[in-house]
Design an enzyme around this catalytic site. Structure first.
Site, PDB file in Angstrom:
ATOM      1  N   TRP A 357      -2.232   0.357  -1.219  1.00 55.85           N
ATOM      2  CA  TRP A 357      -3.297   0.454  -0.208  1.00 55.85           C
ATOM      3  C   TRP A 357      -3.275   1.820   0.475  1.00 55.85           C
ATOM      4  CZ3 TRP A 357      -2.896  -0.483   5.528  1.00 55.85           C
ATOM      5  CH2 TRP A 357      -1.590  -0.335   5.995  1.00 55.85           C
ATOM      6  N   ASP A 358      -2.202   2.580   0.254  1.00 61.17           N
ATOM      7  CA  ASP A 358      -2.071   3.922   0.811  1.00 61.17           C
ATOM      8  C   ASP A 358      -3.319   4.763   0.526  1.00 61.17           C
ATOM      9  OD1 ASP A 358       0.424   2.697   0.391  1.00 61.17           O
ATOM     10  OD2 ASP A 358       1.491   4.596   0.271  1.00 61.17           O
ATOM     11  N   GLU A 488       6.248  -4.415   7.412  1.00 62.40           N
ATOM     12  CA  GLU A 488       7.007  -5.225   6.450  1.00 62.40           C
ATOM     13  C   GLU A 488       8.348  -5.697   7.000  1.00 62.40           C
ATOM     14  OE1 GLU A 488       7.052  -2.596   3.113  1.00 62.40           O
ATOM     15  OE2 GLU A 488       5.107  -3.281   2.381  1.00 62.40           O
ATOM     16  N   LYS A 601       8.320  -1.626  11.580  1.00 63.16           N
ATOM     17  CA  LYS A 601       8.493  -0.566  10.581  1.00 63.16           C
ATOM     18  C   LYS A 601       7.357   0.447  10.655  1.00 63.16           C
ATOM     19  CE  LYS A 601       8.762   0.021   5.553  1.00 63.16           C
ATOM     20  NZ  LYS A 601       8.448  -0.572   4.256  1.00 63.16           N
ATOM     21  N   GLN A 602       6.142  -0.060  10.769  1.00 59.28           N
ATOM     22  CA  GLN A 602       4.993   0.862  10.776  1.00 59.28           C
ATOM     23  C   GLN A 602       3.835   0.232  11.532  1.00 59.28           C
ATOM     24  OE1 GLN A 602       4.799   0.032   6.375  1.00 59.28           O
ATOM     25  NE2 GLN A 602       2.803   0.987   6.626  1.00 59.28           N
TER      26      GLN A 602
HETATM   27  C1  BGC Z   1       5.126   0.781   3.167  1.00 60.75           C
HETATM   28  C2  BGC Z   1       3.818   0.315   2.559  1.00 60.75           C
HETATM   29  C3  BGC Z   1       3.382   1.316   1.521  1.00 60.75           C
HETATM   30  C4  BGC Z   1       4.489   1.574   0.497  1.00 60.75           C
HETATM   31  C5  BGC Z   1       4.135   2.698  -0.466  1.00 60.75           C
HETATM   32  C6  BGC Z   1       6.157   0.983   2.058  1.00 60.75           C
HETATM   33  O1  BGC Z   1       7.342   1.445   2.606  1.00 60.75           O
HETATM   34  O2  BGC Z   1       5.605  -0.159   4.084  1.00 60.75           O
HETATM   35  O3  BGC Z   1       2.827   0.200   3.561  1.00 60.75           O
HETATM   36  O4  BGC Z   1       2.239   0.853   0.881  1.00 60.75           O
HETATM   37  O5  BGC Z   1       5.675   1.961   1.158  1.00 60.75           O
HETATM   38  O6  BGC Z   1       3.952   3.900   0.212  1.00 60.75           O
END
Ligand code: BGC
Length: 767
Positions: A357-358, A488, A601-602
């Protein structure tokens, strides 16, 4: 942190050989052209620490998912990006000893990634164990004009020796992946040919049967004169080479020009692959190194003309942002709608080179603003091409009637990630794919995209959300259980605010899009309805009902949205109050401790407030920011950019800058101690956004470009270029004034700091 690279506005420079960091440098100094990519491995033999990496876009291997606790709906495989046959190799032997920097005394080592012109250069003096001293300079690039071609100029000058030097340019298809289990190899040889001064191998990937032809042809000069030479053909399984022995006198320069090509069966029929490879190599050889390089430099100049960001008064920030822009342009060119942007691009194996989804959530805005509209459009069309597979994917999980669930990770539309909490639960990715359609149309005005491709995707996504929610009798509202949000560090939660919000937004946007297509292209609308068996009255009423009655967890007293149900039961501790030796949590804490903690985390709630900022007042955004930012650990590189943009919106300039710094030089300074695995390509787009949307305050609303710039205190000024609705604009922000230059023939209207201005063709606005 590793700070061994020299600050320079246009180049990344390593002076002195940092052996221990070699794999790190191999990632940083990678070159690519959207079709192929190459880590900064050495041409000559090297027995020290190295991660060999040559990559061909779209080529992968489906590694079987093997888990004892198999769950229905699990993907069959996860995709590995494959290390492709080595095209750069040139072995050097002098007096029976191989030149190998791991076995030599090395002086004057210098490696430069020239970002302005798009090439990698390396030079050194090596004293070999047999006492011979040589000076070497190599320069190479992957042409962005001839995107199947790579070229190398490899110069060697003996400094204390006259005699024979053996040179062996070769192609080696007997290669491994670092992440392969039990040293398994993924390529079979199909064909091999060695000719005078050239060689070819056609290799095929196991299972996926992609074929790649790798070819090379070379010439040699001594003291800049072309020389004639004999060569000994080396022809063995998965390897072709030509060994040339040349007598050279002390101080004279010998140069090998090696022209190579990768041709993939994705772009050529298998029957013609070898023949076409020979022609591509022949043409590159005919053009010659200097012509190829000058075409390549000109193409880079054109890319920089449109996408450069200039930062005055801070060389390290300048270098950081150009590094990010350079790698984004090396990873994706938009030439081919089947390709996408892997989180590590062509710089490592991790994340399988696959699409996340990035792309939609972070990368799209960069390509929208800095490249032809077709480039961003192709990123969207990519998902349209995968719609059938997304419907199949949803089907595997029990969804019906055309509901589409796009994969979390994919190479060809199939899901290829196998952690249940991500594969099955991180369904918010569907929302980002719909949001990208909105973002693209909002930015470009290309509303026809809906009728052409967008609407089908939106209906598939809306159908999925409808089936994924249900009415809770207890709440009298629609709820969504068992999901993982963008954060996550929480799994299997109920009513993740972000996911619930984006789900209803998708349904609303789909309804608006239906109305638009129905009105503007009734015939096409009828076609779509019959193709996907869509009867509006049957489905749209359900969507409206959900839109009106969705549950969103919130805490009224605090005035914040809750990341998920019961979030406030957690012990709320600020990151600043954590013992710093516990960070990063993902390396120091057990997984269960992370899951129980409040640490994020984000960006999650804040990700939603960033996408949909117009739907909330500033105080609401501020309250949520002030609650969530202090408990966010930003252990995904995708996180700080969102916080930076939001802090800028809220007038928290220092915070905006602090967050920006966390990504700007993430790989150059190896903040996360993982650059050796490859670069964080998708978060590089986030850094670009932090400058343009954060410091520049760029937004598009009601077909107008809005700018609200501020300048970080440390900088004297900054300037960026964007394309907008046919115009090319340069926005220069200084301590005293802001200048907007319309560099194009297209007039454009702009709202600067809330005031309307019309900017005619080739005109400046200074305020
Ligand atoms: C992030 C995801 C991301 C993936 C690839 C993960 O660490 O939490 O949001 O899609 O990395 O960049």
């Amino acid at each position: 942190m590793k700070q061994y690279l020299k600050a320079d506005p246009w180049s990344i420079i390593e002076e002195g050989f940092h052996r221990a960091y070699n794999e790190n440098s191999e990632s940083i100094f990678s070159i690519g052209n959207g079709r192929m990519g190459q880590r900064a491995n050495f041409e000559e033999k090297f027995t020290g620490k190295t991660l060999q990496g040559s990559y061909v876009a779209g080529v992968y291997y489906p590694d079987k998912t093997r888990v004892g606790w198999w769950k229905n709906g699990y993907p069959e495989y996860f995709a590995k990006v494959l290390n492709a046959p080595n095209w750069i190799g040139i072995d050097i032997t002098i007096n029976g000893k191989a030149l190998d920097l791991n076995q030599c005394e090395v002086e004057d080592f210098r490696r430069e990634l020239n970002m302005k012109e798009g090439y990698l250069e390396r030079s050194f003096i090596a004293k070999m164990k047999n006492g011979v001293k040589v000076k070497v300079n190599s320069k190479r690039f992957c042409s962005i004009v001839e995107d199947e071609v790579g070229a190398i100029r490899y110069s060697i000058t003996p400094l204390n020796y006259s005699g024979v030097i053996d040179i062996t340019p070769y192609i080696d298809a007997d290669i491994v992946n670092k992440d392969s289990n039990y040293d398994e190899k993924f390529w079979n040889e199909i064909d091999r040919e060695v000719r005078r001064r050239q060689g070819y191998i056609v290799a095929e990937t196991k299972k996926t049967a992609f074929q790649v032809a790798t070819g090379m042809k070379f010439s040699i000069t001594v003291e800049e004169e072309d020389i004639d030479f004999d060569s000994k053909k080396i022809n063995k399984e998965k390897y072709v080479g030509n060994k040339v022995s040349i007598g050279v006198s002390e101080g004279s320069e010998l140069v090998v020009y090696k022209y190579a090509a990768y041709l993939s069966s994705e772009n050529h029929s298998k029957k013609e692959l070898l023949g076409n490879c020979k022609s591509v190599v022949k043409n590159a050889f005919k053009k010659g190194f200097n012509t190829l390089l000058s075409e390549h430099k000109n193409a880079w100049a054109a890319k920089w003309e449109e996408s450069d960001i200039i930062i005055e008064g801070d060389v390290s920030a300048q270098q950081g942002i150009r590094f990010n822009i350079f790698h984004l342009n090396q990873t994706y060119t938009g030439e081919d709608e089947r390709l996408n942007i892997g989180p590590k691009g062509f710089t490592g194996e991790k994340y399988g080179g696959s699409t996340y989804w990035d792309t939609e959530a972070y990368c799209l805005p960069f390509y929208l603003s800095t490249a032809d509209q077709r480039v961003a459009r192709n990123l969207l069309v990519y998902r349209h091409r995968h719609l059938e597979k997304a419907i199949e994917n949803a089907g595997k999980l029990g969804f019906v009637k055309g509901a589409a669930l796009y994969p979390m990770v994919t190479m060809n539309g199939e899901e290829c990630h196998n952690e249940w909490e991500i594969t099955f639960e991180e369904i918010h990715r569907n929302g980002a794919i719909a949001y990208a359609i909105y973002d693209y149309i909002n930015y470009t005005g290309d509303v026809n995209y809906l009728a052409e491709y967008g609407l089908e995707v939106l209906i598939g996504i809306a159908r999925f959300w409808k089936q994924r929610v249900h009415m809770s009798a207890a709440k009298g509202k629609y709820v969504m259980l068992g999901v993982t949000g963008p954060n996550e560090y929480e799994n299997n939660v109920n009513n993740n605010w972000y996911t619930n919000y984006i789900a209803t937004w998708c349904m609303k946007y789909t309804l608006e899009s239906i109305a638009h297509v129905k009105q503007t292209s009734p015939q096409r609308y009828a076609e779509i309805c019959s193709k996907i068996n869509f009867i509006e009255i049957r489905e749209s009423d359900d969507w409206k009902e959900i839109i009106d009655n969705m549950y969103y967890p919130e805490d009224k007293e605090k005035g914040i949205f809750l990341q998920q149900d019961n979030f406030l039961d957690k012990e709320i501790i600020k990151v600043k109050d954590l013992d710093p030796t516990h960070l990063p949590l993902n390396q120091k804490w057990s997984w269960d401790r992370i899951l129980r903690s409040c640490f994020i985390k984000q960006a999650d709630v804040l990700q939603g407030l960033y996408f949909f900022e117009d739907q909330f007042d500033v105080d609401t955004i501020r309250r949520n920011f002030e609650f969530y930012e202090p408990i966010t650990v930003h252990e995904s590189s995708l996180s700080p950019c969102v916080h930076s943009i939001q802090a800028a919106l809220l007038g928290m300039e220092e915070k905006a800058y602090e967050m920006y710094l966390r990504t700007a030089r993430l790989d150059l300074d190896d903040y996360n101690n993982d650059t050796e695995d490859g670069l964080h390509i998708t978060s590089m787009a986030g850094t670009w956004m932090a400058i343009v949307k954060g410091f520049g305050g760029m937004r598009v609303k009601d077909d107008k470009l809005h700018l609200n710039p501020f300048i970080p205190k440390k900088w004297k000024g900054f300037a960026f270029k964007i394309r907008f609705r046919g115009a090319l604009l340069q926005i220069k922000v200084g301590q005293e004034k802001t200048e907007i230059l319309n560099l194009s023939d297209t007039p454009v209207s702009i709202i600067l700091n809330g005031k309307d201005y019309a900017l005619n063709a080739v005109e400046n606005l200074v305020l």
